[in-house]
Design a protein around this motif. Structure first.
Motif, PDB file in Angstrom:
ATOM      1  N   LYS A 343      22.666  14.195 -24.200  1.00  0.00           N
ATOM      2  CA  LYS A 343      22.909  12.764 -23.955  1.00  0.00           C
ATOM      3  C   LYS A 343      22.028  11.881 -24.832  1.00  0.00           C
ATOM      4  O   LYS A 343      22.398  10.745 -25.145  1.00  0.00           O
ATOM      5  CB  LYS A 343      22.660  12.437 -22.484  1.00  0.00           C
ATOM      6  N   LYS A 344      20.869  12.398 -25.238  1.00  0.00           N
ATOM      7  CA  LYS A 344      19.968  11.636 -26.099  1.00  0.00           C
ATOM      8  C   LYS A 344      20.258  11.875 -27.580  1.00  0.00           C
ATOM      9  O   LYS A 344      20.190  10.948 -28.390  1.00  0.00           O
ATOM     10  CB  LYS A 344      18.516  12.002 -25.789  1.00  0.00           C
ATOM     11  N   TYR A 345      20.595  13.122 -27.935  1.00  0.00           N
ATOM     12  CA  TYR A 345      20.628  13.507 -29.340  1.00  0.00           C
ATOM     13  C   TYR A 345      22.021  13.626 -29.947  1.00  0.00           C
ATOM     14  O   TYR A 345      22.147  13.940 -31.135  1.00  0.00           O
ATOM     15  CB  TYR A 345      19.918  14.862 -29.518  1.00  0.00           C
ATOM     16  N   TRP A 346      23.074  13.375 -29.205  1.00  0.00           N
ATOM     17  CA  TRP A 346      24.407  13.729 -29.706  1.00  0.00           C
ATOM     18  C   TRP A 346      24.768  13.015 -30.999  1.00  0.00           C
ATOM     19  O   TRP A 346      25.442  13.580 -31.864  1.00  0.00           O
ATOM     20  CB  TRP A 346      25.462  13.482 -28.621  1.00  0.00           C
ATOM     21  N   ARG A 347      24.315  11.791 -31.162  1.00  0.00           N
ATOM     22  CA  ARG A 347      24.642  11.088 -32.414  1.00  0.00           C
ATOM     23  C   ARG A 347      23.936  11.737 -33.602  1.00  0.00           C
ATOM     24  O   ARG A 347      24.540  11.942 -34.659  1.00  0.00           O
ATOM     25  CB  ARG A 347      24.239   9.618 -32.304  1.00  0.00           C
ATOM     26  N   GLY A 348      22.646  12.059 -33.449  1.00  0.00           N
ATOM     27  CA  GLY A 348      21.903  12.694 -34.531  1.00  0.00           C
ATOM     28  C   GLY A 348      22.440  14.075 -34.862  1.00  0.00           C
ATOM     29  O   GLY A 348      22.347  14.531 -36.019  1.00  0.00           O
ATOM     30  N   TRP A 349      23.013  14.746 -33.881  1.00  0.00           N
ATOM     31  CA  TRP A 349      23.593  16.069 -34.115  1.00  0.00           C
ATOM     32  C   TRP A 349      25.008  15.990 -34.673  1.00  0.00           C
ATOM     33  O   TRP A 349      25.601  17.014 -35.013  1.00  0.00           O
ATOM     34  CB  TRP A 349      23.600  16.876 -32.820  1.00  0.00           C
ATOM     35  N   GLU A 350      25.520  14.764 -34.741  1.00  0.00           N
ATOM     36  CA  GLU A 350      26.859  14.520 -35.298  1.00  0.00           C
ATOM     37  C   GLU A 350      27.924  15.361 -34.603  1.00  0.00           C
ATOM     38  O   GLU A 350      28.786  15.978 -35.227  1.00  0.00           O
ATOM     39  CB  GLU A 350      26.866  14.790 -36.817  1.00  0.00           C
ATOM     40  N   ARG A 351      27.832  15.364 -33.280  1.00  0.00           N
ATOM     41  CA  ARG A 351      28.819  16.058 -32.453  1.00  0.00           C
ATOM     42  C   ARG A 351      29.180  15.166 -31.282  1.00  0.00           C
ATOM     43  O   ARG A 351      28.398  14.310 -30.853  1.00  0.00           O
ATOM     44  CB  ARG A 351      28.269  17.405 -31.945  1.00  0.00           C
ATOM     45  N   GLN A 353      30.027  13.983 -27.414  1.00  0.00           N
ATOM     46  CA  GLN A 353      29.416  14.267 -26.122  1.00  0.00           C
ATOM     47  C   GLN A 353      30.214  15.329 -25.363  1.00  0.00           C
ATOM     48  O   GLN A 353      29.638  16.199 -24.692  1.00  0.00           O
ATOM     49  CB  GLN A 353      29.337  12.984 -25.284  1.00  0.00           C
ATOM     50  N   GLU A 354      31.535  15.252 -25.474  1.00  0.00           N
ATOM     51  CA  GLU A 354      32.396  16.218 -24.777  1.00  0.00           C
ATOM     52  C   GLU A 354      32.155  17.637 -25.287  1.00  0.00           C
ATOM     53  O   GLU A 354      32.074  18.595 -24.505  1.00  0.00           O
ATOM     54  CB  GLU A 354      33.867  15.841 -24.963  1.00  0.00           C
ATOM     55  N   ASP A 355      32.019  17.774 -26.599  1.00  0.00           N
ATOM     56  CA  ASP A 355      31.800  19.086 -27.203  1.00  0.00           C
ATOM     57  C   ASP A 355      30.464  19.674 -26.745  1.00  0.00           C
ATOM     58  O   ASP A 355      30.372  20.858 -26.381  1.00  0.00           O
ATOM     59  CB  ASP A 355      31.833  18.953 -28.730  1.00  0.00           C
ATOM     60  N   LEU A 356      29.406  18.865 -26.761  1.00  0.00           N
ATOM     61  CA  LEU A 356      28.088  19.342 -26.372  1.00  0.00           C
ATOM     62  C   LEU A 356      28.012  19.662 -24.884  1.00  0.00           C
ATOM     63  O   LEU A 356      27.386  20.652 -24.478  1.00  0.00           O
ATOM     64  CB  LEU A 356      27.027  18.308 -26.750  1.00  0.00           C
ATOM     65  N   LYS A 357      28.669  18.837 -24.064  1.00  0.00           N
ATOM     66  CA  LYS A 357      28.682  19.118 -22.622  1.00  0.00           C
ATOM     67  C   LYS A 357      29.394  20.433 -22.334  1.00  0.00           C
ATOM     68  O   LYS A 357      28.946  21.247 -21.515  1.00  0.00           O
ATOM     69  CB  LYS A 357      29.357  17.984 -21.859  1.00  0.00           C
ATOM     70  N   GLN A 358      30.509  20.663 -23.028  1.00  0.00           N
ATOM     71  CA  GLN A 358      31.246  21.914 -22.838  1.00  0.00           C
ATOM     72  C   GLN A 358      30.396  23.116 -23.260  1.00  0.00           C
ATOM     73  O   GLN A 358      30.410  24.161 -22.598  1.00  0.00           O
ATOM     74  CB  GLN A 358      32.545  21.885 -23.633  1.00  0.00           C
ATOM     75  N   GLU A 359      29.639  22.965 -24.345  1.00  0.00           N
ATOM     76  CA  GLU A 359      28.781  24.054 -24.790  1.00  0.00           C
ATOM     77  C   GLU A 359      27.717  24.368 -23.750  1.00  0.00           C
ATOM     78  O   GLU A 359      27.469  25.536 -23.424  1.00  0.00           O
ATOM     79  CB  GLU A 359      28.119  23.697 -26.122  1.00  0.00           C
ATOM     80  N   GLN A 360      27.081  23.328 -23.206  1.00  0.00           N
ATOM     81  CA  GLN A 360      26.041  23.595 -22.212  1.00  0.00           C
ATOM     82  C   GLN A 360      26.636  24.192 -20.947  1.00  0.00           C
ATOM     83  O   GLN A 360      26.060  25.123 -20.365  1.00  0.00           O
ATOM     84  CB  GLN A 360      25.260  22.327 -21.876  1.00  0.00           C
ATOM     85  N   ASP A 361      27.780  23.702 -20.529  1.00  0.00           N
ATOM     86  CA  ASP A 361      28.427  24.267 -19.335  1.00  0.00           C
ATOM     87  C   ASP A 361      28.751  25.748 -19.544  1.00  0.00           C
ATOM     88  O   ASP A 361      28.603  26.557 -18.619  1.00  0.00           O
ATOM     89  CB  ASP A 361      29.700  23.489 -19.006  1.00  0.00           C
ATOM     90  N   SER A 362      29.177  26.090 -20.758  1.00  0.00           N
ATOM     91  CA  SER A 362      29.518  27.487 -21.060  1.00  0.00           C
ATOM     92  C   SER A 362      28.275  28.379 -21.010  1.00  0.00           C
ATOM     93  O   SER A 362      28.319  29.494 -20.484  1.00  0.00           O
ATOM     94  CB  SER A 362      30.181  27.585 -22.436  1.00  0.00           C
TER      95      SER A 362
END
Length: 643
Positions: A343-351, A353-362
């Motif tokens: 939630k803090k870094y998603w812009r800097g990671w250029e990904r 929010q939905e993609d990163l949330k799905q990765e963490q949930d997995s």
């Protein structure tokens, strides 16, 4: 007059012979006694000077001001006069066994002078050669796994050091500095400039201790971890760093008495593992691909990934399953970087929010199916813990059908063994509060406490008494090594390899020295003892010495080979093993061989053509022991500098 057993007088000539025989035996006994005392004094008395030490290994002191850029007569090479540790002048009275001990050993080369390889090979890694790797599938990163040359492709030349190569900085200064001439790659210093990985300052690199997820330094980052799990009480000793960069995490764990096995592939981050080893930090070339990591089950107290870019959730969680295999019961897995705190870094990671949330949930879902407990997630860090046994995990298979428990799998098998999407079962326990396989002592007591694998009898032929005897043997042997290998006692050596570690006694006896030891257990050798080495709080790997080791050239100061050539003399050409040892040994580094004298004579006849100075010494117990010691020192020489 003396009498015989009937009381009758003995003839005078018999009495004379008897006295003469007694006199001969007495003189012979004195001669043997003086010889033994002389040999003992020669090998065990402490010399008063450094030259006295090095004359024992066949090296007298040279000039203390030698220049590593001095030209040699060979126009293809530039070299220096050997340093005070490696003069080529041999002592006048070496032990000579060659005329009495001949043995047929599998070797294609004998009494040959090996030429230098072309200078393009200064960074050659035979089994991780990028040009060979490109021929293999990119799926599962197979192209970055081990792919060794065929027999006809093996080099029969000596890998040269780069021009102007210098002796690395001594530990602990080496943690922070390395010579540019030794690893002339500045790519990382540019690419990672804002992350404080590495900086180029004139003729040297500086390692500020930063990393992608710890730009303020590894020390502060480790302090943050210490607030979440106990790093200072001795419970955590062995760690695994996946995708290690230049291994700053492992470097700064050392002062907390935690030793990390760091690995990373030979990829676009050129020479990251090489930098780690140049710093004096344990590391190997390796990758999470299609095969198991070359470590035993239940090896590490802690595993770590800091933006290592490993797809933990792919292939049914295959890579987390492999971490589970090598984690000790109750061990921790630490993750920082994507997707943690997305939630803090998603812009800097250029990904997204939905993609990163799905990765963490997995990842969370895979960890739950492995029966791990999430300990905490705080700011940039998330920590999970493996259960201490599988009592509840086995019951949970009724709910979580995947991954299943492995059926007939040997969890220790890890040499060219494909990963499997099943959980390696822990040893059975009698109750849910018992630690599977047995609880470990805290460090440093762990180093000499009887390992659980021995206590429960899971390693055939290794009992507690044999373990204790092995420790005593290596205390004596290392005390002897210190007298015949001066740099060991002077702190000049840092990276040490034991090519046949057995129970880790050599590493344990070196624990008080400023060194670390890569304990190698020959692959598929019975009994498999690498798990015992890890239970003692040391690190190591499986390896087949018929192939090249997963490291860069010139990465070890001292190589120890106890019985290695007796093991491999019928399996492969020992010349290739010696050339591989030369590749990974630093200039002016030392090799200690222990073997039957016939084998050592053959080794010496080959190594004499490799720019090594060597001498055969008696066993530390005396000259009547059939096992001998060969101590060899690699001369300094380099490739020719470009005009």
């Amino acid at each position: 007059m003396a009498k015989d057993y009937n009381g009758s007088p003995k003839p005078h000539h018999l009495e004379t012979k008897r006295k003469r025989l007694i006199w001969i035996l007495a003189v012979s006994g004195l001669c043997i006694l003086f010889y033994v005392l002389g040999a003992w004094q020669s090998t065990n008395s402490a010399p008063s000077t450094q030259s006295g030490v090095w004359e024992r290994v066949g090296c007298q002191d040279g000039s203390p001001d030698h220049d590593h850029r001095k030209e040699e007569e060979n126009p293809d090479l530039s070299a220096s006069s050997p340093s005070s540790a490696t003069s080529s002048v041999m002592p006048s009275t070496p032990l000579d066994f060659e005329s009495h001990h001949q043995l047929e050993v599998n070797s294609s080369e004998e009494s040959q002078t090996f030429p230098p390889c072309d200078k393009s090979y200064t960074e050659y890694t035979p089994c991780q050669d990028p040009s060979r790797g490109r021929k293999f599938d990119r799926k599962f990163l197979k192209y970055r796994e081990r792919h060794c040359p065929d027999k006809e492709e093996l080099l029969r030349c000596l890998i040269p050091a780069p021009p102007n190569y210098k002796t690395p900085f001594k530990w602990p200064q080496s943690r922070d500095y390395a010579w540019y001439a030794n690893i002339p790659h500045e790519h990382l210093s540019v690419e990672k400039a804002n992350q404080n990985w590495i900086q180029l300052e004139g003729d040297r690199f500086k390692f500020p201790g930063g990393g992608t997820m710890f730009p303020n330094g590894a020390d502060a980052y480790i302090d943050d971890i210490n607030e979440l799990i106990p790093l200072s009480n001795g419970d955590i000793r062995t760690a695994l760093d996946t995708g290690c960069g230049v291994a700053s995490w492992g470097a700064y764990l050392l002062k907390r008495n935690i030793i990390a096995m760091s690995f990373a592939p030979r990829d676009t981050h050129e020479a990251q593992v090489w930098f780690a080893l140049e710093r004096g930090v344990p590391a190997m070339i390796g990758v999470m691909g299609s095969q198991r990591l070359p470590y035993p089950a239940r090896a590490f107290d802690m595993a770590h990934c800091s933006r290592c870019l490993i797809p933990w959730y792919d292939y049914g969680g295959l890579y987390l399953i492999e971490v589970d295999r090598v984690l000790r019961p109750g061990g921790y897995w630490i993750l920082s970087g994507p997707p943690i705190r997305w939630k803090k870094y998603w812009r800097g990671w250029e990904r997204s929010q939905e993609d990163l949330k799905q990765e963490q949930d997995s990842i969370e879902d895979v960890a739950k199916h492995l029966c791990w407990k999430k300990v905490i997630e705080k700011e940039d860090l998330a920590v999970w813990q493996k259960p201490i046994n599988h009592v509840e995990c086995i019951k949970s298979r009724a709910i979580y059908h995947t991954p299943p428990m492995c059926k007939s799998d040997n969890a220790e098998a890890a040499w060219y063994k494909d990963m499997e999407a099943c959980i390696s079962p822990l040893p059975e326990v009698s109750n849910k509060d018992e630690v599977a396989g047995g609880a470990l002592e805290k460090w440093p007591e762990r180093a000499f406490a009887t390992p659980p694998r021995i206590s429960v009898g899971s390693v055939p032929g290794i009992a507690s008494e044999k373990f204790r005897e092995d420790n005593e043997v290596w205390k004596v042997r290392v005390a002897n090594y210190r007298q015949v290998v001066a740099p060991l006692g002077q702190g000049q050596y840092r990276n040490v390899m034991d090519m046949n570690a057995f129970l880790g006694g050599f590493a344990a006896a070196l624990a008080k020295y400023p060194v670390w030891v890569m304990n190698v257990v020959p692959a598929k050798l019975d009994p498999d003892t690498l798990g015992i080495v890890y239970e003692r709080g040391f690190i190591g790997t499986y390896h087949d010495w018929c192939e090249a080791f997963s490291t860069y050239p010139r990465t070890y100061d001292l190589i120890h080979a106890d019985g290695v050539f007796s093991i491999y003399q019928d399996r492969c050409d020992i010349t290739d093993i010696l050339l591989e040892m030369d590749r990974i040994l630093r200039p002016e580094g030392t090799v200690i061989f222990r073997d039957a004298v016939e084998v050592l004579v053959k080794i010496k006849s080959i190594s004499d053509g490799m720019r090594w100075e060597s001498r055969i010494l008696d066993h530390e117990s005396g000259p009547f022991n059939p096992q001998k010691i060969l101590v060899a020192v690699k001369n300094y020489w380099t490739a020719e500098a470009k005009e």
